[in-house]
Design a protein around this motif. Sequence first.
Motif, short mmCIF file in Angstrom:
data_model
loop_
_atom_site.label_atom_id
_atom_site.label_comp_id
_atom_site.label_asym_id
_atom_site.label_seq_id
_atom_site.Cartn_x
_atom_site.Cartn_y
_atom_site.Cartn_z
N SER A 1 17.20 36.83 38.26
CA SER A 1 18.48 37.52 38.08
C SER A 1 19.35 36.89 37.01
O SER A 1 20.07 37.57 36.30
CB SER A 1 19.27 37.52 39.39
OG SER A 1 18.52 38.11 40.41
N CYS A 2 19.32 35.54 36.92
CA CYS A 2 20.23 34.83 36.02
C CYS A 2 19.68 33.43 35.77
O CYS A 2 19.03 32.85 36.63
CB CYS A 2 21.62 34.75 36.67
SG CYS A 2 22.90 34.11 35.60
N ILE A 3 19.99 32.89 34.58
CA ILE A 3 19.60 31.52 34.25
C ILE A 3 20.86 30.74 33.88
O ILE A 3 21.69 31.21 33.10
CB ILE A 3 18.59 31.49 33.10
CG1 ILE A 3 17.28 32.15 33.53
CG2 ILE A 3 18.35 30.04 32.63
CD1 ILE A 3 16.24 32.25 32.44
N VAL A 4 20.98 29.54 34.44
CA VAL A 4 22.09 28.64 34.14
C VAL A 4 21.53 27.47 33.34
O VAL A 4 20.53 26.88 33.73
CB VAL A 4 22.77 28.12 35.43
CG1 VAL A 4 23.91 27.17 35.10
CG2 VAL A 4 23.27 29.28 36.29
N ILE A 5 22.19 27.17 32.21
CA ILE A 5 21.77 26.04 31.38
C ILE A 5 22.90 25.02 31.27
O ILE A 5 24.06 25.34 31.49
CB ILE A 5 21.35 26.50 29.96
CG1 ILE A 5 22.53 27.20 29.26
CG2 ILE A 5 20.12 27.38 30.01
CD1 ILE A 5 22.45 27.22 27.76
N ASP A 6 22.54 23.83 30.89
CA ASP A 6 23.50 22.76 30.62
C ASP A 6 23.82 22.84 29.14
O ASP A 6 23.05 22.39 28.30
CB ASP A 6 22.87 21.41 30.97
CG ASP A 6 23.79 20.24 30.68
OD1 ASP A 6 24.98 20.45 30.41
OD2 ASP A 6 23.30 19.10 30.70
N GLY A 7 24.94 23.47 28.79
CA GLY A 7 25.31 23.62 27.40
C GLY A 7 26.08 24.91 27.16
O GLY A 7 26.45 25.61 28.10
N PRO B 1 20.46 37.55 32.09
CA PRO B 1 21.73 36.91 31.70
C PRO B 1 21.61 35.39 31.71
O PRO B 1 20.86 34.82 32.50
CB PRO B 1 22.72 37.37 32.77
CG PRO B 1 22.08 38.55 33.43
CD PRO B 1 20.61 38.37 33.30
N VAL B 2 22.36 34.77 30.81
CA VAL B 2 22.37 33.31 30.71
C VAL B 2 23.82 32.83 30.81
O VAL B 2 24.71 33.35 30.13
CB VAL B 2 21.76 32.83 29.38
CG1 VAL B 2 21.87 31.31 29.25
CG2 VAL B 2 20.30 33.28 29.26
N ILE B 3 24.02 31.83 31.68
CA ILE B 3 25.33 31.19 31.83
C ILE B 3 25.21 29.76 31.34
O ILE B 3 24.33 29.02 31.78
CB ILE B 3 25.80 31.19 33.30
CG1 ILE B 3 25.93 32.62 33.84
CG2 ILE B 3 27.12 30.43 33.45
CD1 ILE B 3 26.22 32.71 35.33
N GLY B 4 26.11 29.39 30.44
CA GLY B 4 26.17 28.02 29.97
C GLY B 4 27.24 27.26 30.73
O GLY B 4 28.36 27.76 30.88
N VAL B 5 26.91 26.08 31.21
CA VAL B 5 27.87 25.21 31.89
C VAL B 5 27.82 23.88 31.15
O VAL B 5 26.83 23.17 31.19
CB VAL B 5 27.53 25.01 33.38
CG1 VAL B 5 28.54 24.07 34.03
CG2 VAL B 5 27.48 26.34 34.11
N ALA B 6 28.90 23.58 30.44
CA ALA B 6 28.96 22.34 29.65
C ALA B 6 29.97 21.38 30.27
O ALA B 6 31.04 21.80 30.73
CB ALA B 6 29.34 22.65 28.22
N LYS B 7 29.63 20.10 30.24
CA LYS B 7 30.52 19.07 30.78
C LYS B 7 31.52 18.58 29.73
O LYS B 7 32.55 18.04 30.08
CB LYS B 7 29.70 17.91 31.33
CG LYS B 7 28.85 18.29 32.53
CD LYS B 7 28.07 17.12 33.04
CE LYS B 7 26.61 17.10 32.94
NZ LYS B 7 25.81 18.15 32.49
N SER C 1 28.82 32.65 28.50
CA SER C 1 27.78 33.53 29.03
C SER C 1 27.36 34.59 28.02
O SER C 1 28.10 34.90 27.08
CB SER C 1 28.27 34.22 30.31
OG SER C 1 29.35 35.09 30.03
N VAL C 2 26.19 35.14 28.26
CA VAL C 2 25.67 36.27 27.50
C VAL C 2 24.86 37.12 28.48
O VAL C 2 24.17 36.60 29.35
CB VAL C 2 24.83 35.82 26.29
CG1 VAL C 2 23.62 35.00 26.70
CG2 VAL C 2 24.43 37.00 25.42
N GLY C 3 25.01 38.45 28.38
CA GLY C 3 24.32 39.35 29.28
C GLY C 3 25.03 39.54 30.61
O GLY C 3 24.57 40.27 31.47
N ILE C 4 26.15 38.86 30.77
CA ILE C 4 26.99 38.93 31.97
C ILE C 4 28.41 38.63 31.52
O ILE C 4 28.63 37.78 30.66
CB ILE C 4 26.50 37.91 33.04
CG1 ILE C 4 27.32 37.99 34.32
CG2 ILE C 4 26.47 36.51 32.50
CD1 ILE C 4 26.76 37.12 35.47
#
Length: 170
Positions: A72-78, A103-109, A135-138
């Motif tokens: 459904s969705c991918i979360v990345i570090d960045g 969809p891809v969600i970026g989570v950056a610190k 994010s992209v696709g969401i």
Amino acid sequence: MNLVFDTYYFDGDKANTICLAFENWYAETADFEFSEVKNGVSEYIPGEFYKRELPCILSLLDTVKTQINDISCIVIDGFVYLDDEYKAGLGKRLFYSLKEKIPVIGVAKTNFATVEKLKMELFRGESKTPLYISSVGIEIETAFGLIKKMHGNYRIPTLLKKVDTLTREF
């Protein structure tokens, strides 16, 4: 099923990539865990981080897809974008590689100064330091809400902390 990826680099050209798969955004533990150590990884080039990490993610994703059909969705570090002109970062390039279907969600610190509009700051727990969501696709507001509701009382959601820790424990 939702996926979160992270990669740890060591010995110059090696990388350990971990993927945690989870159905419920509130989950404290992953439903599945995947890992892969890769040799011959490219050197880091400023502004071209995707050249180093994207091959690691895509390689492990091939393994993940043999066991999980519905992603459904991918979360990345960045970050998804590198600037407010939609310059593709790791997240956008991953989205392209997936034929714009997941969809891809970026989570950056840490903040990326050239991105001002295409991110949202998320304060979790009692932390005074935000996470940066892109994010992209969401829709970004939806992505923000999903990361906000992830399990954990601290700045970093439990599964994101877990994937980071696992990359270093091989």
